[in-house]
Design a protein around this motif. Structure first.
Motif, PDB file in Angstrom:
ATOM      1  N   LYS A   1       0.819  -1.207   0.000  1.00  0.00           N
ATOM      2  CA  LYS A   1       0.000   0.000   0.000  1.00  0.00           C
ATOM      3  C   LYS A   1       0.858   1.265   0.000  1.00  0.00           C
ATOM      4  N   LYS A   2       1.975   1.213   0.750  1.00  0.00           N
ATOM      5  CA  LYS A   2       2.836   2.383   0.870  1.00  0.00           C
ATOM      6  C   LYS A   2       3.729   2.586  -0.350  1.00  0.00           C
ATOM      7  N   ALA A   3       3.983   1.502  -1.093  1.00  0.00           N
ATOM      8  CA  ALA A   3       4.903   1.586  -2.228  1.00  0.00           C
ATOM      9  C   ALA A   3       4.176   2.169  -3.440  1.00  0.00           C
ATOM     10  N   ILE A   4       3.957   3.470  -3.435  1.00  0.00           N
ATOM     11  CA  ILE A   4       3.232   4.154  -4.505  1.00  0.00           C
ATOM     12  C   ILE A   4       4.171   4.477  -5.654  1.00  0.00           C
ATOM     13  N   GLU A   5       3.584   4.755  -6.792  1.00  0.00           N
ATOM     14  CA  GLU A   5       4.381   5.110  -7.956  1.00  0.00           C
ATOM     15  C   GLU A   5       4.999   6.495  -7.776  1.00  0.00           C
ATOM     16  N   PRO A   6       6.224   6.708  -8.293  1.00  0.00           N
ATOM     17  CA  PRO A   6       6.877   8.012  -8.146  1.00  0.00           C
ATOM     18  C   PRO A   6       6.126   9.121  -8.872  1.00  0.00           C
ATOM     19  N   SER A   7       6.287  10.337  -8.367  1.00  0.00           N
ATOM     20  CA  SER A   7       5.562  11.479  -8.933  1.00  0.00           C
ATOM     21  C   SER A   7       6.175  11.974 -10.237  1.00  0.00           C
TER      22      SER A   7
ATOM     23  N   THR B   1       6.223  16.236 -29.616  1.00  0.00           N
ATOM     24  CA  THR B   1       5.004  15.932 -28.872  1.00  0.00           C
ATOM     25  C   THR B   1       4.993  14.508 -28.316  1.00  0.00           C
ATOM     26  N   GLU B   2       5.750  13.603 -28.927  1.00  0.00           N
ATOM     27  CA  GLU B   2       5.745  12.233 -28.432  1.00  0.00           C
ATOM     28  C   GLU B   2       6.501  12.136 -27.108  1.00  0.00           C
ATOM     29  N   MET B   3       6.038  11.217 -26.284  1.00  0.00           N
ATOM     30  CA  MET B   3       6.643  11.014 -24.980  1.00  0.00           C
ATOM     31  C   MET B   3       7.899  10.172 -25.108  1.00  0.00           C
ATOM     32  N   ALA B   4       8.865  10.453 -24.246  1.00  0.00           N
ATOM     33  CA  ALA B   4      10.096   9.670 -24.221  1.00  0.00           C
ATOM     34  C   ALA B   4       9.869   8.363 -23.454  1.00  0.00           C
ATOM     35  N   GLU B   5      10.905   7.550 -23.369  1.00  0.00           N
ATOM     36  CA  GLU B   5      10.808   6.280 -22.666  1.00  0.00           C
ATOM     37  C   GLU B   5      10.466   6.519 -21.203  1.00  0.00           C
ATOM     38  N   SER B   6       9.561   5.712 -20.677  1.00  0.00           N
ATOM     39  CA  SER B   6       9.073   5.917 -19.318  1.00  0.00           C
ATOM     40  C   SER B   6      10.053   5.397 -18.276  1.00  0.00           C
ATOM     41  N   SER B   7       9.896   5.877 -17.060  1.00  0.00           N
ATOM     42  CA  SER B   7      10.712   5.393 -15.950  1.00  0.00           C
ATOM     43  C   SER B   7      10.472   3.909 -15.695  1.00  0.00           C
TER      44      SER B   7
END
Length: 512
Positions: A185-191, A403-409
């Protein structure tokens, strides 16, 4: 009459069980002995008011309270509740049949309410180790304490509730927490996500290598190039914390009093970013009664030092030993304490005072010799301990306008996790080592063997860049991480070549 209750003293990040001996005799005085500090000495006034405001009495006897062992300094207000319970039992106002099974912690307010205290997790871990069956503490600390399995945790709101529980009049329910569920529950995705960063593919590659091997990294570039933005996204590509790492990190933050209200577990990797005006004690820890500093609060996470040359030289130099040993030892005349400090250093800096040395379009206006003088604020030994030196260049308009997004984390993290799994398997028999950056000389010889072409390339780089023996070790470690990211069992010449280029910001190469 003599009654014993049990509490805890925290020194560093470890706890010692304290026996609170309460003795009543003829007379009217109150004596508190056992090396208490001012906060402990003031407990009588809080206890008297708390008892009277809850229809309980402060007895008209001579009361002696000894906090044993007497040669350990007692600090803080967590002894209020065990002393109060001892006074009630010794004066025979209440009968507490199972008192020896409980560890008791808590500060009393004047109305009898229980105020949360620091260092609860360390105290409860030690209590379980010593065979205590239960612990009573303020209800705001209960979730944190309940992360320790094998011991019953009772969170009380006030002293009256504690008295009724211990006497058997109104037993409280033990708090039970599913630790795995709490952890998930605490391990949320980074902002922050790398997909939001335009361009900078070479820097992202360097940060991926740093995350995969737990290497220290220095970002150097002009203002506005994105150094801080990139650093903030580093924690999003690090492997998720294990339960053991989460408990270690939580214990440090608990001792420092940095847990937020109601927080039970630190499940995200810490990201600490102190201001450059920080003192050396605030960075590494210390004080009359030693407390963890920023490098310990960054344990299992990232310590980000923005504008590295602006930090005082003495502050930077005290990091050298902790960066090597992954712990910091604070010594005093009567004792010494160890704080964990296994952190990744991510630092950023401008290349010169004006910020535009080597800029592709703006001219540097610094006086001759100013660049070298600016870099000299960072000592050679400290620079040697930073594995990757990465030049961050300004992003062009075409890159920004895409406009395209780069590779995600998340995609980068998957590769990092696979590389860390290889390292975990490699070092499974080496205690305290879980990443390439932490290898000792013996492991370095075993897992970083080079073929002739790789060795010749490395020799040429060492001679041309005039690098130190420590820099040689760092290049081997980075090359091993690059090989792990490719899934290669051996280090090849191209891995060494890429690792060498991350030393190109050493002083001579950069200024020339």
């Amino acid at each position: 009459m003599l009654v014993k209750t049990y509490s805890s003293a925290v020194l560093g990040v470890t706890a010692t069980t304290i026996t609170v001996e309460t003795h009543t005799d003829q007379g009217v005085n109150f004596y508190l002995v056992g090396l208490p500090d001012s906060a402990v000495k003031e407990s009588q006034h809080r206890i008297v008011a708390a008892l009277r405001n809850n229809a309980l009495k402060w007895p008209g006897f001579r009361i002696t309270v000894n906090l044993a062992p007497a040669d350990i300094r007692k600090e803080g207000s967590a002894y209020d509740l065990p002393i109060a319970i001892g006074v009630l039992a010794a004066s025979q106002q209440r009968d507490f049949p199972d008192l020896q099974q409980y560890l008791i912690l808590g500060e009393l307010s004047l109305d009898g309410g229980l105020v949360p205290v620091k260092g609860v997790l360390a105290s409860v871990l030690q209590a379980r180790k010593e065979g205590f069956k239960s612990v009573i503490l303020p209800e705001e600390n209960a979730r944190e304490a309940a992360m320790v399995s094998g011991i019953k945790v009772f969170g009380a709101a006030n002293i009256l509730q504690t008295v009724e529980h211990l006497s058997g009049e109104k037993p409280m329910e033990a708090l039970r927490i599913n630790i795995e569920d709490e952890f998930r529950k605490k391990a949320i995705e980074p902002s922050f996500d790398f997909s939001e960063v335009k361009g900078q593919s070479n820097v992202k590659r360097a940060l991926e290598i740093a995350a995969a091997g737990a290497h220290n990294v220095l970002l150097i570039g002009p203002p506005g190039a994105g150094k801080t933005m990139l650093a903030k996204r580093m924690s999003g590509i690090l492997p998720p914390m294990s339960m053991q790492e989460a408990l270690e990190t939580t214990k440090i933050h608990s001792v420092a009093g940095r847990l937020e209200k109601g927080q039970s577990l630190v499940a995200e990797r810490p990201y600490r970013s102190p201001h450059h005006s920080i003192s050396d004690v605030a960075l590494v820890g210390g004080g009359g009664y030693p407390q963890p500093g920023e490098i310990s609060l960054a344990h299992n996470g990232i310590l980000f030092l923005d504008e590295l040359p602006e930090f005082k030289r003495t502050v930077l130099e005290v990091m050298r030993q902790p960066m090597e040993d992954r712990k910091v030892t604070i010594s005093r005349a009567r004792f010494s304490v160890d704080f964990p400090a296994s952190f990744m250093l991510v630092a950023s800096m401008n290349p010169c005072p004006c910020g535009y040395f080597n800029h592709p379009s703006k001219d540097c206006v610094c006086a001759p010799g100013a660049v070298q003088k600016y870099l000299n604020r960072i000592s050679g030994p400290l620079l040697d301990r930073i594995d990757l030196h990465v030049e961050v260049s300004p992003v062009s308009f075409d890159e920004i306008a895409k406009t395209e997004m780069a590779e995600s984390s998340e995609a980068i993290r998957e590769r990092v996790v696979k590389a860390r799994e290889l390292q975990n398997h490699r070092f499974e028999k080496s205690q305290g080592i879980y990443a390439n950056a932490q290898m000792h000389s013996r492991q370095l010889r075993e897992v970083c063997a080079l073929d002739k072409s790789s060795r010749d390339l490395l020799k040429l780089a060492i001679e041309r860049l005039n690098l130190s023996g420590r820099a040689y070790d760092r290049i081997l470690k980075v090359a091993r991480t690059i090989a792990d990211l490719e899934g290669s069992s051996s280090i090849k010449a191209d891995h060494v070549a890429e690792a060498v280029q991350y030393r190109s910001l050493d002083r001579e190469a950069w200024v020339s």
